[in-house]
Scaffold this active site. Sequence first.
Site, PDB file in Angstrom:
ATOM      1  CB  CYS A   1      55.912  50.141  42.646  1.00  0.00           C
ATOM      2  SG  CYS A   1      56.018  49.078  44.562  1.00  0.00           S
TER       3      CYS A   1
ATOM      4  CB  CYS B   1      24.346  32.004  53.510  1.00  0.00           C
ATOM      5  SG  CYS B   1      23.551  30.397  52.624  1.00  0.00           S
TER       6      CYS B   1
ATOM      7  CB  CYS C   1      21.523  30.565  54.773  1.00  0.00           C
ATOM      8  SG  CYS C   1      23.140  29.993  54.785  1.00  0.00           S
TER       9      CYS C   1
END
EC number: 5.3.4.1
Length: 537
Positions: free
Chosen positions: A106, A447, A450
């Site tokens: 880390c 989309c 759409c």
Amino acid sequence: MSLIPKPISKVSTFTFILLILLSFTIIIAYSSPDSNVESNEPGFDSDLDQLLAVDEQLQEDRPEQQSEAETVSKAQRIVLELNGDYTKRVIDGNEFVMVLGYAPWCARSAELMPRFAEAATALKEIGSSVLMAKIDGDRYSKIASELEIKGFPTLLLFVNGTSLTYNGGSSAEDIVIWVQKKTGAPIITLNTVDEAPRFLDKYHTFVLGLFEKFEGSEHNEFVKAAKSDDEIQFIETRDSDVAKLLFPDLKSNNVFIGLVKPEAERYTVYDGSYKMEKILEFLGSNKFPLFTKLTETNTVWVYSSPVKLQVMLFSKADDFQKLAQPLEDIARKFKSKLMFIYVDITNENLAMPFLILFGIEAGNKTVVAAFDNNLNSKYLLESDPSPNSIEEFCSGLAHGTVSRYYRSEPVPDNENASIVTVVGKTFDGLVLNSRENVLLEVHTPWCVNCEALSKQIEKLAKHFKGFENLVFARIDASANEHTKLQVDDKYPIILLYKSGEKEKPLKLSTKLSAKDIAVFINEELLKPKNGSAKDEL
């Protein structure tokens, strides 16, 4: 150190961005090893004492020869390495134990560990009884889980075996102050002039209290404030000469409270009543610099400011320096109303999450923007940034005369259009403030469904052509926004804004056929006013 961000709320854009920034600072999950090697080290206490004794003897023998690496090494040895059952014995056997949970892989743990070791050294030097320890939570995952270490790095203070989560800053000074406050030493007392320089070497921000006696209601409220605040070191003295060394602007020998900071506005006198709440309110409003530089490690601290209308300047360091002096003057003028924050525009991890909200791509051009965290609104200085334009922008923010900024495409020409194209700048006029009923299609370029819905809407627009009280419209949600257009991310979306009820749009199912939508429109809008229905496509 708090590691898990709070749930993201749609009500606060600035909260959302700060929590995004936390993802660069904090790793909230850790991996479990295949094996969990745990062992006892019963002789560790004596070994540690012997190592520290050797360190102290070496320092006495050759203090001027100690390298920085040796100093860091000594500091790190002050921190006890925990593992296995030894951890429980250490925590149960000591009144105060500060534990750093880390992982070798880390990066943030690696950054914090030397600061943690530095804090351990400082606490040891002032005689603190807290035991500073660390544990490799990746290797000893079982013990880490029992300690409720849920991410890296995590800081926990155990008081008689009960844990408190550290929620302070990441510097050694921050850790020392927080630990002192939580372990019963919220105030440092200075009795002589000789002690002042040593104090100033260690502390850069502090609250000074000058009292005739360390008793009475005024001093009691000062102590209560010191215990309630976890960030700033409080200092008390009965010697006016000591006080004047710490606070050169001191003009009186009477009871006094002042705040000292390491920046242009260094000395701030408290002139309120001696009540804990008022003292804390004073600190909340004055603890920040005139211009705070945003970093990966101070986002939570910045968000804690009681001033929620915050001006942010994004620029390269050189450009910021050119504006520094006039900006300080502006910040001083609007200090109680606006908080000023500088963000290095070349640090994309910090700058881009904000700039993207304004549709601004990465670049080196200075940008001045603002966020109101109470109203969930944002603002943008659209003229070239200069001291005069920035001050005018800030004045408008303070007086509420600056218009909110909505990400918007250019205003299109809708003349003779069967379906009106709405953008961020025209949402108020074409949707919310219009007298007509508006059927709004909300879409995005990516989309999948759409395009099919758009064809149905076009068919409906032709079908209802001639109905003057009904307007068909569409908006690209990826390039335009408005605070009243609160939609989820499941596109396409159909919203019906009925005349006189624009604040409560009706959401239609996108699974409806064109005929179903026509029937719905007829029932909601046309039948009450017109007996002739038009739902046959």
